[in-house]
Design an enzyme around this catalytic site. Structure first.
Site, PDB file in Angstrom:
ATOM      1  N   ASN A  10       0.872  -1.183   0.000  1.00 12.19           N
ATOM      2  CA  ASN A  10       0.000   0.000   0.000  1.00 12.19           C
ATOM      3  C   ASN A  10       0.904   1.228   0.000  1.00 12.19           C
ATOM      4  O   ASN A  10       1.522   1.551   1.005  1.00 12.19           O
ATOM      5  CB  ASN A  10      -0.884  -0.019   1.255  1.00 12.19           C
ATOM      6  CG  ASN A  10      -1.645   1.284   1.427  1.00 12.19           C
ATOM      7  OD1 ASN A  10      -1.808   2.049   0.480  1.00 12.19           O
ATOM      8  ND2 ASN A  10      -2.133   1.528   2.643  1.00 12.19           N
ATOM      9  N   TRP A  11       0.978   1.886  -1.147  1.00  9.08           N
ATOM     10  CA  TRP A  11       1.919   3.005  -1.265  1.00  9.08           C
ATOM     11  C   TRP A  11       1.378   4.297  -0.668  1.00  9.08           C
ATOM     12  O   TRP A  11       2.097   5.297  -0.603  1.00  9.08           O
ATOM     13  CB  TRP A  11       2.272   3.226  -2.738  1.00  9.08           C
ATOM     14  CG  TRP A  11       3.014   2.092  -3.382  1.00  9.08           C
ATOM     15  CD1 TRP A  11       3.358   0.889  -2.804  1.00  9.08           C
ATOM     16  CD2 TRP A  11       3.516   2.050  -4.719  1.00  9.08           C
ATOM     17  NE1 TRP A  11       4.035   0.108  -3.712  1.00  9.08           N
ATOM     18  CE2 TRP A  11       4.142   0.796  -4.899  1.00  9.08           C
ATOM     19  CE3 TRP A  11       3.489   2.952  -5.778  1.00  9.08           C
ATOM     20  CZ2 TRP A  11       4.744   0.437  -6.103  1.00  9.08           C
ATOM     21  CZ3 TRP A  11       4.087   2.581  -6.977  1.00  9.08           C
ATOM     22  CH2 TRP A  11       4.708   1.333  -7.135  1.00  9.08           C
ATOM     23  N   LYS A  12       0.118   4.306  -0.325  1.00 15.60           N
ATOM     24  CA  LYS A  12      -0.515   5.520   0.243  1.00 15.60           C
ATOM     25  C   LYS A  12      -0.306   6.700  -0.710  1.00 15.60           C
ATOM     26  O   LYS A  12      -0.274   6.523  -1.920  1.00 15.60           O
ATOM     27  CB  LYS A  12       0.024   5.807   1.639  1.00 15.60           C
ATOM     28  CG  LYS A  12       0.059   4.558   2.500  1.00 15.60           C
ATOM     29  CD  LYS A  12       0.319   4.850   3.935  1.00 15.60           C
ATOM     30  CE  LYS A  12       0.515   3.533   4.683  1.00 15.60           C
ATOM     31  NZ  LYS A  12       0.384   3.663   6.118  1.00 15.60           N
ATOM     32  N   HIS A  98      -9.286   1.084   4.874  1.00 16.70           N
ATOM     33  CA  HIS A  98      -7.996   1.256   5.558  1.00 16.70           C
ATOM     34  C   HIS A  98      -8.197   2.198   6.747  1.00 16.70           C
ATOM     35  O   HIS A  98      -8.997   3.131   6.683  1.00 16.70           O
ATOM     36  CB  HIS A  98      -6.961   1.829   4.575  1.00 16.70           C
ATOM     37  CG  HIS A  98      -5.574   1.819   5.124  1.00 16.70           C
ATOM     38  ND1 HIS A  98      -5.115   2.793   5.980  1.00 16.70           N
ATOM     39  CD2 HIS A  98      -4.548   0.942   4.972  1.00 16.70           C
ATOM     40  CE1 HIS A  98      -3.869   2.510   6.320  1.00 16.70           C
ATOM     41  NE2 HIS A  98      -3.498   1.390   5.711  1.00 16.70           N
ATOM     42  N   GLU A 100      -6.553   4.608   7.818  1.00 21.47           N
ATOM     43  CA  GLU A 100      -6.359   6.041   7.533  1.00 21.47           C
ATOM     44  C   GLU A 100      -7.610   6.633   6.897  1.00 21.47           C
ATOM     45  O   GLU A 100      -7.936   7.801   7.102  1.00 21.47           O
ATOM     46  CB  GLU A 100      -5.120   6.227   6.644  1.00 21.47           C
ATOM     47  CG  GLU A 100      -3.836   6.043   7.456  1.00 21.47           C
ATOM     48  CD  GLU A 100      -2.644   5.535   6.668  1.00 21.47           C
ATOM     49  OE1 GLU A 100      -2.658   5.590   5.430  1.00 21.47           O
ATOM     50  OE2 GLU A 100      -1.699   5.055   7.315  1.00 21.47           O
ATOM     51  N   GLU A 170      -5.138  -5.009  10.606  1.00 24.61           N
ATOM     52  CA  GLU A 170      -4.110  -3.976  10.752  1.00 24.61           C
ATOM     53  C   GLU A 170      -4.346  -3.206  12.047  1.00 24.61           C
ATOM     54  O   GLU A 170      -5.141  -2.260  12.073  1.00 24.61           O
ATOM     55  CB  GLU A 170      -4.181  -3.007   9.569  1.00 24.61           C
ATOM     56  CG  GLU A 170      -3.904  -3.634   8.236  1.00 24.61           C
ATOM     57  CD  GLU A 170      -3.304  -2.622   7.272  1.00 24.61           C
ATOM     58  OE1 GLU A 170      -2.213  -2.889   6.764  1.00 24.61           O
ATOM     59  OE2 GLU A 170      -3.905  -1.557   7.066  1.00 24.61           O
ATOM     60  N   GLY A 176       2.746   2.212  10.533  1.00 21.51           N
ATOM     61  CA  GLY A 176       3.670   3.327  10.356  1.00 21.51           C
ATOM     62  C   GLY A 176       4.380   3.742  11.631  1.00 21.51           C
ATOM     63  O   GLY A 176       5.007   4.794  11.699  1.00 21.51           O
ATOM     64  N   SER A 215       3.741  -2.264  10.155  1.00 19.41           N
ATOM     65  CA  SER A 215       5.204  -2.264  10.279  1.00 19.41           C
ATOM     66  C   SER A 215       5.847  -3.599   9.923  1.00 19.41           C
ATOM     67  O   SER A 215       6.809  -4.027  10.574  1.00 19.41           O
ATOM     68  CB  SER A 215       5.621  -1.796  11.678  1.00 19.41           C
ATOM     69  OG  SER A 215       5.153  -0.481  11.923  1.00 19.41           O
ATOM     70  N   GLY A 236       2.947  -1.170   4.204  1.00 21.34           N
ATOM     71  CA  GLY A 236       2.964   0.254   3.864  1.00 21.34           C
ATOM     72  C   GLY A 236       4.380   0.712   3.557  1.00 21.34           C
ATOM     73  O   GLY A 236       4.909   0.509   2.461  1.00 21.34           O
ATOM     74  N   GLY A 237       5.035   1.308   4.556  1.00 20.03           N
ATOM     75  CA  GLY A 237       6.352   1.918   4.372  1.00 20.03           C
ATOM     76  C   GLY A 237       7.353   1.049   3.636  1.00 20.03           C
ATOM     77  O   GLY A 237       8.055   1.521   2.727  1.00 20.03           O
TER      78      GLY A 237
END
Ligand code: PEP
Length: 254
Positions: A10-12, A98, A100, A170, A176, A215, A236-237
């Site tokens: 997930n590149w956001k 998600h 966010e 999640e 993150g 993470s 993610g990251g």
């Protein structure tokens, strides 16, 4: 029961079209030997990079996903993207609910359910996210929260439809933050999710893939993925750098 592992990035809100194409070109080159195995690899770039990434990955086994989807087919919904717009590209997956989106854009279990139905109708594979905040975990409400998100988000979904759904646990406190759930913490919630899915759709629950997100890195992926109810990762990251993402894919296929 053996379930096919899925590693989704997930590149956001990261990467221009050019940067996105450069990243998937690197993945494409290096992930070739992994594609023969039982692992699905998916990247979910921002909307603006979907065409470029999809073109760059055409003919490969790497799937492409959107980070959201609107439930209406078209109309006066400024800033939104419909399922048909995504399948035209083509995109095969859509992340839904998600944390966010829940936290910053008022996503609710009801809108998750609408988006899920739209994705399924269009033949997209939805990745539906659930998870508790730190406060909810510390007050012992993890299962209550996840149960509520599952009941609302998956309301009315049949056993047949559920076959096409991917779930992602999640924990919000692990996204993150560099703070990962322990394999045991993750397994407990994954097993709980599978029981809840079984309560509503029966045996299909054994085939539903449940990804862990929060993470995940090359260094912790193996231990997490060794848990019986963890069927992959939503990353993610670490999905923004080819080497890190490839390290996770390698851990999953080892
Ligand atoms: C995510 O955004 O879905 C996620 C899991 O992020 P990170 O891996 O950076 O915690």
């Amino acid at each position: 029961m053996a379930r096919r592992i899925c590693i989704a990035g997930n590149w956001k809100m990261n990467k221009t079209r050019e940067e996105a194409v450069a990243l998937v070109s690197e993945l494409k080159e290096k992930v070739g030997h992994i594609q023969a195995t039982d692992t699905d690899v998916v990247v979910c770039p921002p909307f603006t990079a979907l065409w470029g990434v999809s073109e760059a990955l055409a003919g490969t086994a790497i799937g492409v996903g959107a980070q959201n989807i609107h439930w209406e087919e078209s109309g006066a919904f400024t800033g939104e993207i419909s399922a048909d717009m995504l399948t035209e590209i083509p995109v095969q997956y859509a992340i839904i609910g998600h944390s966010e989106r829940r936290q910053y854009f008022n996503e609710s279990d009801d809108t998750v359910n609408k988006r899920l139905n739209a994705a399924l109708k269009a033949g997209l594979t939805p990745i539906v996210c659930v998870g508790e905040t730190l406060e909810q975990r510390e007050s012992g409400d993890t299962e209550t929260v996840v149960d509520r998100q599952l009941s609302g988000g998956l309301a009315g979904i049949s056993a047949k439809q559920m076959e096409s759904v991917i779930l992602a646990y999640e924990p919000v406190w692990a996204i993150g933050t560099g703070r990962t759930a322990t394999p045991q913490q993750a397994q407990e919630v994954h097993a709980f999710i599978r029981r809840k899915v079984a309560d509503s759709v029966g045996d299909v629950s054994q085939r539903v893939r449940i990804l862990y997100g929060g993470s995940v890195k090359p260094g912790n992926a193996s231990e997490l993925l060794a848990q019986p109810d963890l069927d992959g990762a939503l990353v993610g990251g670490a999905s923004l750098k080819a080497d890190d993402f490839l390290g996770i894919i390698e851990a999953a296929t080892a």
